[in-house]
Scaffold this motif. Structure first.
Motif, PDB file in Angstrom:
ATOM      1  N   ASP A 181       0.832  -1.198   0.000  1.00  0.00           N
ATOM      2  CA  ASP A 181       0.000   0.000   0.000  1.00  0.00           C
ATOM      3  C   ASP A 181       0.870   1.252   0.000  1.00  0.00           C
ATOM      4  OD1 ASP A 181      -2.621  -0.863  -0.035  1.00  0.00           O
ATOM      5  OD2 ASP A 181      -2.596  -1.380   2.084  1.00  0.00           O
ATOM      6  N   VAL A 182       0.317   2.369  -0.505  1.00  0.00           N
ATOM      7  CA  VAL A 182       1.145   3.572  -0.680  1.00  0.00           C
ATOM      8  C   VAL A 182       1.854   4.046   0.591  1.00  0.00           C
ATOM      9  CG1 VAL A 182       0.301   4.661  -2.769  1.00  0.00           C
ATOM     10  CG2 VAL A 182      -1.002   4.917  -0.663  1.00  0.00           C
ATOM     11  N   THR A 183       1.147   4.021   1.722  1.00  0.00           N
ATOM     12  CA  THR A 183       1.785   4.535   2.936  1.00  0.00           C
ATOM     13  C   THR A 183       2.964   3.639   3.345  1.00  0.00           C
ATOM     14  OG1 THR A 183       0.017   3.435   4.138  1.00  0.00           O
ATOM     15  CG2 THR A 183      -0.151   5.796   3.923  1.00  0.00           C
ATOM     16  N   LEU A 189      10.604   2.800   1.030  1.00  0.00           N
ATOM     17  CA  LEU A 189      11.509   3.610   0.214  1.00  0.00           C
ATOM     18  C   LEU A 189      12.422   4.458   1.103  1.00  0.00           C
ATOM     19  CD1 LEU A 189       9.055   4.698  -2.624  1.00  0.00           C
ATOM     20  CD2 LEU A 189      11.004   3.153  -2.851  1.00  0.00           C
ATOM     21  N   ASP A 190      11.841   5.027   2.171  1.00  0.00           N
ATOM     22  CA  ASP A 190      12.655   5.794   3.115  1.00  0.00           C
ATOM     23  C   ASP A 190      13.732   4.911   3.736  1.00  0.00           C
ATOM     24  OD1 ASP A 190      11.175   8.030   2.637  1.00  0.00           O
ATOM     25  OD2 ASP A 190       9.975   7.921   4.461  1.00  0.00           O
ATOM     26  N   ALA A 193      16.512   4.183   1.234  1.00  0.00           N
ATOM     27  CA  ALA A 193      17.343   5.374   1.059  1.00  0.00           C
ATOM     28  C   ALA A 193      18.251   5.571   2.271  1.00  0.00           C
ATOM     29  CB  ALA A 193      16.465   6.599   0.838  1.00  0.00           C
ATOM     30  N   MET A 210       7.592   4.799 -12.478  1.00  0.00           N
ATOM     31  CA  MET A 210       8.470   5.952 -12.663  1.00  0.00           C
ATOM     32  C   MET A 210       8.614   6.786 -11.393  1.00  0.00           C
ATOM     33  SD  MET A 210      10.212   6.915 -15.243  1.00  0.00           S
ATOM     34  CE  MET A 210      10.478   6.496 -16.945  1.00  0.00           C
ATOM     35  N   ALA A 211       7.498   6.938 -10.655  1.00  0.00           N
ATOM     36  CA  ALA A 211       7.531   7.787  -9.468  1.00  0.00           C
ATOM     37  C   ALA A 211       8.452   7.189  -8.418  1.00  0.00           C
ATOM     38  CB  ALA A 211       6.119   7.954  -8.915  1.00  0.00           C
ATOM     39  N   VAL A 212       8.365   5.868  -8.252  1.00  0.00           N
ATOM     40  CA  VAL A 212       9.187   5.180  -7.264  1.00  0.00           C
ATOM     41  C   VAL A 212      10.664   5.272  -7.655  1.00  0.00           C
ATOM     42  CG1 VAL A 212       9.748   2.863  -6.433  1.00  0.00           C
ATOM     43  CG2 VAL A 212       7.376   3.625  -6.467  1.00  0.00           C
ATOM     44  N   ALA A 214      11.998   7.637  -9.499  1.00  0.00           N
ATOM     45  CA  ALA A 214      12.411   9.026  -9.318  1.00  0.00           C
ATOM     46  C   ALA A 214      12.757   9.300  -7.855  1.00  0.00           C
ATOM     47  CB  ALA A 214      11.296   9.961  -9.774  1.00  0.00           C
ATOM     48  N   ARG A 215      12.012   8.671  -6.950  1.00  0.00           N
ATOM     49  CA  ARG A 215      12.210   8.867  -5.521  1.00  0.00           C
ATOM     50  C   ARG A 215      13.575   8.354  -5.047  1.00  0.00           C
ATOM     51  NH1 ARG A 215      13.862   8.986  -1.366  1.00  0.00           N
ATOM     52  NH2 ARG A 215      13.067   8.470   0.707  1.00  0.00           N
ATOM     53  N   ARG A 255      -1.772  11.256 -13.551  1.00  0.00           N
ATOM     54  CA  ARG A 255      -1.372  12.446 -12.807  1.00  0.00           C
ATOM     55  C   ARG A 255      -2.552  13.354 -12.508  1.00  0.00           C
ATOM     56  NH1 ARG A 255       0.987  14.374 -18.289  1.00  0.00           N
ATOM     57  NH2 ARG A 255       2.249  12.548 -17.955  1.00  0.00           N
TER      58      ARG A 255
END
Lengths: 294, 277
Positions: A181-183, A189-190, A193, A210-212, A214-215, A255
């Motif tokens: 899920d997005v949250t 991802l954090d 990183a 793409m968004a992931v 880019a992150r 978008r």
């Protein structure tokens, strides 16, 4: 100038044969992953991105091409020596439900990577496992539990801890957040990183999103039909895409501020690249595959 | 004001068990008119799929359902199996996330597309075949005659989803429930299928209940949106209202965590520069 790459792939090819039909998954892929760098591999299903990842960690062998880890060629080594070298490359899979063994405790499956590396003292292994759980944001006591006791996000954290156990230089992550899920996605991802900051880890980050990419990624390589069609710094590729396929991919991302009217967009003819096609440099570090005829 | 095509009132679904059980849906209400796209958005476990299954009455045996589900003013909540056969397909069509599992692997596309037409529209199989062919053309399938003779495994995921849409809409249902219709598809194919849904909605006049986890998809396609969490609708309104001035904290959080390409780029660059966002 990029530091010496920790992973270098040259002219990689892979074909599969099934039902007397040959499928070319990779048609000559070359790339270099710098130390401490995150390289994103973007593409749609069938583009060959997962095959590339599997070869990079030794789960598959290439039909042709070279694989270098830390400057040493490893694809021509014996399986034992290759396995030794590839311990520096670890993998995280998309689905944390199927990539963890349901019958082993979390501590045991994280510890196995250490055991395989030649650490035979289980009390010492357990201490390292607890530290790893700590690093991925889980409680140290979780080592005694089984995968089914955890949520999807927690399981992906466990999978990350397991990948980090042998102290790898390179982590290949194949769609690691697609099933979440997005949250939860944002948290993982954090975490990825943050982990990179602590060491000289490099990521080969495979995703369709793409968004992931880019992150997380410093550079992006776009794959289409077994070739890298465009490669460059993340912002350059996203804001100044050169290959028609990259443009298609970016344009398709849903978008805010755009409404679909039901009108079919004018179809773009994508070039069929051949082996004679060469890369053209559009800016520093930004290359695009050009059809030889043009 | 005319009555909406679909009206759901105080719909509840629970799974009773000795130790308390589980409330999957807790008294939700919404309407859907013809020609409108209402999106149900939420994370996994929010109850959005359970909502669509209860409208179709495809819930597992163990589920207990309460409340009203009205189709053109008629309550179908108490309908039995026989009565539902006249509702499913004809009044409410449904497409699922994975078209491979919803198409029958051992039947040709022709057989699967004409079945419903013959059953609900009382047409001959030849007429049904002609209708099926027109619909395949409408959903952008090249060489419909060849595709009609094929089996699902011979077609790509995007093609299968187009066929599911064609098969559902050929029956001209008042509403189409689309449960994560593009989640299993590549982004470029997703984009084509979404364009197609919007186009067909305008042409056929069916309403669409679009179930999705992707706010970006909602922003581009839906007219109204209901945000679900824990079996409840927390907020419902036009896409403009909900996405641009959300009232509920959860909606705000969901919007804040939505990762766009631009946001992703910025977030990483801040991180590299050493700024904690």
């Amino acid at each position: 100038m990029m530091s010496e790459p920790c992973l270098k792939i040259e002219g990689l090819r892979k074909s599969f044969t099934a039902n007397r039909r040959t499928v070319h998954a990779l048609n000559g892929v070359s790339l270099a992953l710098g130390k401490g760098e995150t390289l994103g591999i973007v593409g749609e299903s069938g583009s060959g991105k997962s095959t590339l990842g599997r070869i990079a960690v030794g789960l598959d062998t290439p039909s042709a091409g070279e694989l270098h880890v830390d400057g040493a060629r490893i694809d021509d080594l014996s399986p034992q020596l290759r396995r030794e070298k590839l311990r520096r490359c670890q993998m995280i899979f998309q689905d944390p439900y199927s990539s963890l063994n349901p019958r082993l405790t979390v501590g045991r499956q994280i510890g196995e990577g250490l055991f395989a590396r030649g650490e035979f003292d289980w009390p010492a292994i357990n201490a390292t496992v607890a530290d790893l759980l700590d690093r991925v944001g889980l409680k140290r006591e979780f080592a005694h539990r089984y995968p089914h006791e955890f949520s999807g996000g927690q399981r992906q954290r466990i999978a990350i801890a397991r990948a980090l156990a042998p102290n790898p230089r390179i982590v290949v992550a194949d769609e690691p957040v697609s099933a979440l899920d997005v949250t939860i996605q944002a948290q993982i991802l954090d975490l990825l990183a943050g982990l990179k900051k602590q060491g000289d880890l490099s990521y080969l980050f495979i995703s369709h999103d793409m968004a992931v990419v880019a992150r997380l990624c410093d550079r992006i390589a776009v794959m289409h039909r077994g070739r890298i069609v465009e490669c460059g710094p993340a912002r350059a590729v996203i804001e100044n895409p050169q290959h028609p396929y990259t443009r298609n991919l970016l344009d398709a991302v849903p978008r805010f501020g755009r409404r679909r009217t039901g009108q079919k967009p004018v179809p773009v003819l994508l070039p069929h690249h051949g082996d004679a096609d060469r890369y053209m440099t559009v800016a520093e570090g930004h290359t695009v595959l050009q059809s030889a005829g043009l | 004001m005319s009555i909406p095509y679909l009206r759901v009132q105080d719909l509840s679904v629970s799974f009773p068990a000795k130790s308390g059980g589980f409330q999957a849906i807790d008294k939700i209400s919404f309407d859907l008119a013809r020609g409108e796209i209402l999106a149900l958005v939420g994370e996994s476990g929010s109850g959005k799929s359970m909502t669509s299954l209860s409208i179709m009455k495809l819930l597992p045996m163990a589920a207990r359902m309460g409340g009203r589900i009205e189709i053109e003013g008629q309550d179908i909540a108490g309908f039995g199996r026989r009565e539902m056969e006249n509702v499913r397909g004809a009044k409410i069509g449904m497409i699922f996330q994975e078209p491979m599992t919803s198409l029958n692997p051992v039947l040709t596309i022709a057989r699967q597309m004409t079945e419903g037409l013959v059953r609900h529209k009382c047409v001959s199989s030849r007429e049904a075949l002609a209708t099926a062919r027109t619909w395949l053309e409408d959903v952008g399938i090249p060489e419909p005659n060849r595709v009609l003779a094929q089996y699902p495994h011979q077609l790509s995921g995007g093609m299968r989803q187009r066929i599911m849409i064609a098969a559902a809409l050929a029956l001209r249902p008042g509403i189409l429930i689309a449960d994560e219709p593009t989640t299993a598809l590549d982004v470029t194919v997703q984009s084509q299928v979404l364009d197609l849904l919007v186009d067909l909605k305008a042409r056929s006049g069916s309403g669409i209940l679009l179930i999705t986890h992707d706010i970006g998809v909602v922003a581009e396609t839906a007219d109204r949106v209901a945000v679900m969490r824990g079996g409840r609708i927390l907020e419902i309104g036009t896409v403009d209202e909900v996405l641009h001035s959300p009232k509920h904290d959860y909606t705000k959080a969901l919007l804040a965590s939505h990762l766009t390409v631009d946001r992703g780029l910025r977030q990483r660059e801040l991180e590299v520069a050493g700024v904690r966002p």
